[in-house]
Design an enzyme around this catalytic site. Structure first.
Site, PDB file in Angstrom:
ATOM      1  CE  LYS A  98       6.366   7.684  -2.637  1.00 34.24           C
ATOM      2  NZ  LYS A  98       6.851   8.566  -1.268  1.00 34.24           N
ATOM      3  CG  ASP A 128       6.067   9.108   2.149  1.00 28.45           C
ATOM      4  OD1 ASP A 128       4.991   9.094   1.941  1.00 28.45           O
ATOM      5  OD2 ASP A 128       7.588   8.687   1.858  1.00 28.45           O
ATOM      6  CG  ASP A 183      -4.870  -4.862   1.310  1.00 32.04           C
ATOM      7  OD1 ASP A 183      -5.343  -5.220   1.997  1.00 32.04           O
ATOM      8  OD2 ASP A 183      -4.616  -5.089   0.425  1.00 32.04           O
ATOM      9  CG  ASP A 202      -5.115  -4.641   7.036  1.00 32.09           C
ATOM     10  OD1 ASP A 202      -6.378  -4.820   7.159  1.00 32.09           O
ATOM     11  OD2 ASP A 202      -4.743  -5.883   6.546  1.00 32.09           O
TER      12      ASP A 202
END
Length: 351
Positions: free
Chosen positions: A185, A218, A242, A246
């Protein structure tokens, strides 16, 4: 006979329900081989916290240091703040044993429904830097109790830390399809993420067979839910890894089936293996917790301990059971935790 001593931390919630099922599967996989697993149960977690004011004893790290691996169930309880449970057990283990790689394989499994219309052929790995980055303990608060209260959290990125994570990921990519995506980012986080990009490019440049693609987090997240099949290996910082892992687990149907490994690749310290799912207090005691994540994490443990053939046996057995339609309610089935484990043991016996 090769004997491996394993520290077992069943932990909280459904951890004590899925752990013995996974242990039975791993013991079954080792039958007839020259491998034996010796389990050392560690009764630490929230119950220990209630009695002693801490998640583990003061000498917990010393007790586990001489074992070959750590097998963790789940950590967390709704009555205890996450900051106590995670920073009292999970994070100290990762950092004291320098488990700087968090490895999370994401694969389509037969018989497991996915929320995606096109979910066949997903096979990717997320390599997460596991001991520094955004999850540092450096920071504090000022102006407490006033309208000017503020909190400060310092992200820590070192060249040493980023380099070794990227090197691991690039090596892994070179053994797979050669595609490495780096989560960044740097258009918004001007210091740490531009540093991350520079180190990633430098390290990946030493692997000419690897094709590096930096991707903003993103855009990466959007593509991950639209086309997870387009990824091979993703390397990410502690926080980004992390979250991405998921999201990726959800694309193949359930976070309850996802395994992870916290690795010290050089094996100077024990590595830790755990399912991605939490302690799931809402289903504790009902006997319906999905044991697949714990079992698959056990397969990763066998592979790390030097027994890839046994790891493959376990994975093939659990795939066979899932393809038969036998599953726990989170996957749309009616089987209990124990029934799924027994079926995987039977599949191993019939291999």
């Amino acid at each position: 006979m090769k004997t491996h001593v394993i520290s077992v931390l069943a932990g909280d919630g459904i951890g004590p329900e899925v752990m013995p099922v996974a242990q039975a599967v791993l013991d079954s996989a080792c039958e007839g081989s020259d491998v034996e697993l010796r389990w050392e149960e560690r009764p630490w977690g929230t119950d220990y916290f209630r009695s002693h004011g801490r998640m583990m004893p003061l000498n917990a790290i010393d007790k586990m240091a001489d074992t070959d691996a750590i097998f963790l169930g789940a950590v967390g309880h709704p009555e205890v703040p996450d900051a106590e449970t995670l920073w009292g057990m999970l994070i100290p283990i990762r950092r004291e044993f320098d488990q700087y790689i968090n490895l999370r394989p994401i694969k389509s499994l037969p018989g497991v429904r996915s929320p995606l219309a096109n979910h066949e052929g997903i096979d990717l790995v997320i390599v997460r830097e596991n001991v520094e980055g955004e999850y540092s303990a450096v920071g504090g608060r000022s102006g407490v109790g006033t309208e000017y209260a503020a909190a400060y959290q310092q992200a820590i990125f070192t060249k040493h830390g980023v380099s070794r994570a990227v090197s691991f990921a690039a090596e892994l990519a070179s053994e797979r399809n050669g595609d490495l995506v780096s989560a960044t980012k740097s258009n918004g986080i001007v210091h740490t993420m531009t540093f991350w990009d520079e180190v990633v490019a430098e390290v990946a440049g030493g692997f000419p067979e690897v094709r590096l693609t930096p991707m903003l987090i993103d855009a990466l997240s959007a593509r991950l839910v639209q086309s997870p099949q387009s990824f091979d290996v993703i390397v990410a910082s502690n926080l980004f890894g992390d979250i991405l892992s998921d999201i990726a687990a959800a694309t193949v149907g359930s976070i309850g089936i996802a395994p992870s490994a916290n690795l010290n690749p050089e094996k100077r310290h024990p590595s830790m293996f755990e399912p991605v799912h939490g302690s799931a207090p809402d289903i504790v005691g009902r006997g319906i917790a999905n044991p697949v994540g714990q079992i698959w994490a056990g397969a990763m443990m066998l592979d790390h301990l030097g027994h890839p053939d046994l790891a493959v046996d376990v994975e093939l057995a659990l795939r066979s059971v899932l393809s038969s339609g036998l599953s726990t309610p989170d996957l749309g089935g009616q089987a209990t935790t124990v029934q799924v484990g027994d079926a995987i043991v039977a599949a191993l016996a019939g291999k």
